[in-house]
Design a protein around this motif. Structure first.
Motif, PDB file in Angstrom:
ATOM      1  N   ALA A 175      88.102 104.701  48.070  1.00  0.00           N
ATOM      2  CA  ALA A 175      87.307 103.819  47.209  1.00  0.00           C
ATOM      3  C   ALA A 175      87.512 103.023  45.859  1.00  0.00           C
ATOM      4  O   ALA A 175      86.844 102.077  45.367  1.00  0.00           O
TER       5      ALA A 175
ATOM      6  N   ILE B  76      84.621 111.259  53.419  1.00  0.00           N
ATOM      7  CA  ILE B  76      84.264 111.442  51.809  1.00  0.00           C
ATOM      8  C   ILE B  76      85.348 111.979  51.059  1.00  0.00           C
ATOM      9  O   ILE B  76      86.303 112.840  51.460  1.00  0.00           O
TER      10      ILE B  76
ATOM     11  N   GLY C 209      84.053 109.177  46.616  1.00  0.00           N
ATOM     12  CA  GLY C 209      83.979 107.808  47.329  1.00  0.00           C
ATOM     13  C   GLY C 209      83.767 108.015  48.902  1.00  0.00           C
ATOM     14  O   GLY C 209      84.237 109.384  49.332  1.00  0.00           O
ATOM     15  N   SER C 210      82.921 107.278  49.742  1.00  0.00           N
ATOM     16  CA  SER C 210      82.786 107.668  51.137  1.00  0.00           C
ATOM     17  C   SER C 210      83.172 106.307  51.715  1.00  0.00           C
ATOM     18  O   SER C 210      83.080 105.154  51.309  1.00  0.00           O
TER      19      SER C 210
ATOM     20  N   PHE D 236      83.599 103.005  49.837  1.00  0.00           N
ATOM     21  CA  PHE D 236      82.823 102.479  48.947  1.00  0.00           C
ATOM     22  C   PHE D 236      82.554 103.514  47.844  1.00  0.00           C
ATOM     23  O   PHE D 236      82.721 104.699  47.874  1.00  0.00           O
ATOM     24  N   LYS D 237      82.417 103.036  46.524  1.00  0.00           N
ATOM     25  CA  LYS D 237      82.293 103.819  45.324  1.00  0.00           C
ATOM     26  C   LYS D 237      80.794 104.376  45.626  1.00  0.00           C
ATOM     27  O   LYS D 237      79.727 103.829  45.037  1.00  0.00           O
ATOM     28  N   THR D 238      80.980 105.659  45.756  1.00  0.00           N
ATOM     29  CA  THR D 238      79.316 106.524  45.784  1.00  0.00           C
ATOM     30  C   THR D 238      78.926 106.965  44.466  1.00  0.00           C
ATOM     31  O   THR D 238      78.012 106.898  44.164  1.00  0.00           O
ATOM     32  N   TYR D 239      80.052 107.482  43.811  1.00  0.00           N
ATOM     33  CA  TYR D 239      79.662 108.000  42.227  1.00  0.00           C
ATOM     34  C   TYR D 239      80.780 107.597  41.475  1.00  0.00           C
ATOM     35  O   TYR D 239      81.715 108.180  41.660  1.00  0.00           O
TER      36      TYR D 239
ATOM     37  N   TRP E 108      75.475 106.335  40.642  1.00  0.00           N
ATOM     38  CA  TRP E 108      75.217 106.843  42.029  1.00  0.00           C
ATOM     39  C   TRP E 108      74.927 105.332  42.801  1.00  0.00           C
ATOM     40  O   TRP E 108      73.958 104.786  42.505  1.00  0.00           O
ATOM     41  N   PHE E 109      75.580 104.926  43.972  1.00  0.00           N
ATOM     42  CA  PHE E 109      75.485 104.047  44.778  1.00  0.00           C
ATOM     43  C   PHE E 109      75.373 102.533  44.096  1.00  0.00           C
ATOM     44  O   PHE E 109      74.848 101.817  44.520  1.00  0.00           O
TER      45      PHE E 109
ATOM     46  N   TYR F 245      76.982  99.552  46.142  1.00  0.00           N
ATOM     47  CA  TYR F 245      77.529 100.154  47.212  1.00  0.00           C
ATOM     48  C   TYR F 245      77.254  99.014  48.411  1.00  0.00           C
ATOM     49  O   TYR F 245      76.136  99.191  49.119  1.00  0.00           O
TER      50      TYR F 245
END
Length: 839
Positions: free
Chosen positions: A713, A757, A788-789, A808-811, A820-821, A824
């Motif tokens: 991510a 992840i 990242g996921s 995608f930057k999840t956290y 968070w998100f 996203y």
């Protein structure tokens, strides 16, 4: 959420396509498409991968509940050749017009393209799976065999086909196992006294225990016994002499096992008789060093005897006898061991001096063997040459040449010497002077590598690291110089290492020393390379109106002067201000990245790879590394009473040497879930601690995060340290945690996909960085781990896998709020292109 018109049309088209597709379009009359299998074992539904794989027929594979490949196959036309030809020949006048318009060759190519596309649809798609009673019966037998071989001797199985209408059907399998049988006792009946004695020496290693019967256990025991005998001198033994006589007791489900080993069978003309097995010794070992096809009729002219080995050559012997006998594990006047032949094959091949060897045993009348080893030498010299044209962010065009030469048997001890070079020129995109030549970038370098097929050591190491561990020594030296590339580095590296392989899963490597010297020739170009640091510095200078005409800072004079003025208190910035701290950090980073480096280290690498082969998808890999640098120089400096410089550091060759300890742990685990579905996980922990002569880690030895094989991510070097969210071009630190989880599955054909992840970050710890946002102070710093996921699409070419991953930057720990998100979406996604899997 609004959908754009194009997306709406696309979704509608896809929906119409899939709903209009007829899954039974290619299913004939009186045939049924298999849509489901159910397996009931003792009235309980079983859906494990192992049991399902026993069936000879499985329904067409589905993606999101849709048999996509079946629908693709159904779009293909059967008998496309006759259809195309009939259609074009139906109207001769139209065919003639097309030939006049396109030409006959182009028309033929057009028609062939339609046929090829139809073939591609069939190949990419998947033919409908038609219920086949013959395959159903085979599946029943397969189920019965599986449970019988696992101890259920009274197993019964049946199947029932249920038609569901519209040419579809399902098959229900029913299995009743009965009670399982267990091994109760083991007796032996061994005809040959020698074999009976050998068996008793290893009887405690028997795999047959008082446990549930499994055929595979008996197969493994058979292999164990055979291997034991073959490596104990029994030359003529094979598995066919071993029998297991089993008597099952119906009432209590017990199995009595009698291990029977017959005498050796000898055939003579039309008769056959049995004799007891005997122990064979290897009497002579003959090594023919010039066994090429061209020499097949030539007379041997040179004979050498060494430690009981006989070496023969046509022409003068080119090899030192010890170099060859060390690679041969068959020993004269010793007991026959079958494994010695396998090890000899492997070691002789690893010398990279001969073609694949040929080894044969000849039986002598006195119950001894003669081993003949035939070696065909490769050419002494091997030349290589490659050329490359490239384009990058810093150059418009570049050309590179890579000549190389490989010399075999350099010192007559099967050593190989590799000498390679690189020479490249390029045209930079931002030449500083219009008068500069077009090709203003260049790099030259050379690499020397000597491989010795043994441990190069003054004492005999056979007892510590025996030759069956395939020990080797590698000595290497490399030099390179760059012009108009970054800081224009000159680099000299040298290494002396040992490598040995104690078994098929473990590899050890010890770098006795690994030396690296890096000299930066163009430190004034720093802010042209690290433009983000310059932008931050220049912005603060303009806020202070440092240049009265508010112009940008010139590089390097004004940038260096401005930094000195700020840190010397010659500006209005207070030492407690954020801008002052920013400039201080820029100065420290600049000093660190522009300083020359001298690293003299010792390294140990341990690798355990449990992969059986390239196609194994259930395995683990563990890697460990320990590196110690600067200790020898530190001890020598103290012993000789050297003076420290102004930074309280010892110097060698006017360069402060690095001193640190670094360790890494890397673990990879794969689980094969069946049907090309694999779960993969990776964990990495690394830390490098400076001490003694250093307060930080050299840039080349530090850790970074992000990139196509890390946290996908973030781009490479863009993550961390910690929650600082640093905007430096290359973010690095001396502590790293990284964990990844990935589910890989097949879409269709050679196209695969993955969901993943990635978790991890880098921090500074126990060095000279004091920024709380960048340092790891306690377990509470784990809240700064980035997550990242995403998903990926991969295409398997067989020899390599092309990969596109979207992260995608999840956290995002760099954000003050809404970690968070946040963002996203595809607009903020990171696209990673790579070759082969990330781990």
């Amino acid at each position: 959420m609004k959908l754009q018109p194009f997306k709406i049309v696309l979704l509608v088209c896809l929906a119409v396509f899939f709903t209009s597709c007829d899954a039974v379009k290619r299913v004939g009359e009186n045939e049924h498409l298999l849509v489901n299998n159910t397996i009931l074992v003792n009235n309980k539904k079983v859906n494990t991968e192992r049991i399902n794989n026993l069936l000879y027929q499985a329904p067409n594979r589905k993606l999101l509940g849709i048999p996509l490949r079946l629908h693709i196959y159904n779009t293909a036309r059967p008998n496309i050749d006759s259809i195309v030809n009939e259609k074009i020949n139906r109207n001769p006048k139209r065919k003639k017009r097309l030939e006049n318009f396109l030409s006959k060759k182009q028309l033929d190519n057009y028609l062939q393209a339609k046929i090829d596309f139809n073939s591609w649809l069939k190949k990419t798609g998947e033919a409908p799976v038609i219920v086949n009673e013959v395959k159903t019966k085979k599946s029943i037998n397969q189920l019965k065999a599986y449970y019988f071989n696992n101890g259920w001797f009274n197993v019964k199985a049946s199947a029932k086909t249920d038609t569901l209408g519209n040419k579809k059907a399902r098959v229900d399998y029913t299995v009743t196992t009965g009670k399982a049988y267990f091994v109760d006792s083991l007796t032996t009946s061994i005809d040959s006294p020698i074999l009976d004695s050998l068996y008793k020496t290893q009887a405690h290693k028997s795999l047959l225990k008082k446990e549930q019967y499994k055929t595979v256990t008996f197969d493994n025991e058979l292999e164990r016994i055979t291997e034991h005998f073959k490596n104990s001198g029994v030359y003529h033994f094979s598995q066919e002499y071993i029998y297991f006589e089993m008597d099952s007791i119906e009432n209590n489900q017990k199995v009595k096992v009698d291990l029977q080993i017959k005498n050796r069978q000898v055939r003579k003309q039309d008769s056959a008789y049995r004799i007891p097995f005997k122990i064979y010794n290897v009497k002579d070992v003959n090594i023919f060093t010039t066994s090429t096809y061209e020499n097949r009729n030539k007379t041997i002219t040179d004979t050498v005897s060494y430690n009981g080995y006989n070496l023969f050559s046509i022409g003068k012997m080119r090899f030192k006898p010890k170099a060859l006998t060390d690679a041969v594990f068959i020993t004269p006047n010793s007991i026959f061991k079958d494994i010695s032949k396998t090890r000899s094959y492997r070691h002789l091949s690893n010398l990279k001096t001969f073609k694949y060897p040929d080894i044969e045993y000849i039986e002598n009348p006195d119950t001894t063997l003669t081993a003949n080893i035939y070696l065909s030498p490769l050419k002494k010299f091997k030349f290589g040459f490659s050329a490359e044209v490239s384009q990058s962010d810093i150059q418009t065009v570049g050309f590179a040449l890579n000549p190389s030469i490989l010399m075999r048997n350099v010192f007559r001890g099967a050593e190989t010497l590799e000498l390679s070079a690189i020479g490249s020129i390029g045209a930079s995109k931002d030449a500083s002077n219009d008068g500069d030549p077009f090709f203003d970038i260049n790099e030259i370098g050379a690499n020397l590598r000597l491989t010795i097929p043994r441990l190069f050591f003054p004492f005999n190491t056979e007892k510590i690291i025996p030759k069956h561990m395939f020990p080797s020594t590698i000595i290497s030296l490399a030099m390179s110089s760059q012009t108009n590339i970054g800081l224009d580095k000159q680099t000299v590296t040298g290494a002396f290492n040992y490598k040995w392989i104690p078994n098929k899963t473990v590899t050890n490597r010890l770098d006795v020393f690994n030396a690296q010297y890096v000299r930066n020739l163009n430190t004034g170009n720093y802010f042209n390379v690290y433009e983000t640091s310059y932008d931050n510095l220049n912005s603060i200078a303009q806020d202070l109106n440092y240049n009265t005409d508010n112009t940008d800072l010139s590089i390097p004079d004004q940038t260096n002067l401005f930094i000195n003025d700020v840190l010397s208190g010659n500006t209005s910035l207070a030492s407690t201000s954020d801008d002052y701290q920013t400039i201080s950090a820029i100065s420290e980073r600049k000093d660190r990245l522009t300083e020359n480096n001298l690293i003299f280290s010792s390294n140990y690498y341990y690798t355990q790879d449990r992969r059986e082969n390239l196609f194994d998808e259930t395995f683990s890999i563990f890697r460990f590394k320990l590196e110690l640098a600067g200790n020898i120089f530190s001890a020598a400096s103290s012993a000789f009473g050297l003076q420290k410089n102004d930074n309280d550091q010892y110097e060698f060759f006017n360069v402060a040497f690095s001193q640190y300890v670094k360790t890494e742990f890397d673990y990879i685990r794969h689980w094969d879930l069946g049907k090309k579905n694999v779960l993969a996980a990776r964990g990495f922990v690394g830390i490098a601690i400076p001490y003694g002569n250093s307060t930080n880690i050299p840039f080349s030895k530090s850790f970074f995060a992000g990139g196509t094989n890390d946290n996908r991510a973030w781009t490479a070097y863009s993550l961390g340290p910690g929650r600082s969210g640093s905007n430096n071009e290359f973010n690095e630190a001396n502590l790293k945690l990284a964990f990844s989880f990935e589910n890989r599955f097949n879409v269709f054909g050679d196209v695969n996909a993955a969901l993943f992840i990635d978790v991890g970050n880098i921090w500074n710890v126990l060095d000279d960085v004091e920024d709380d946002k960048s340092t790891f102070t306690s377990l509470s710093s784990l809240k700064d781990i980035a997550i990242g996921s995403g998903f990926g699409i991969r295409y398997d070419f067989g020899f390599a896998v092309a990969r596109l991953d979207l992260g995608f930057k999840t956290y995002n720990p760099a954000l003050e709020t809404n970690r968070w998100f946040s963002n996203y979406n595809f607009g903020k996604a990171v696209y990673n292109i790579g070759i082969n899997y990330p781990f």
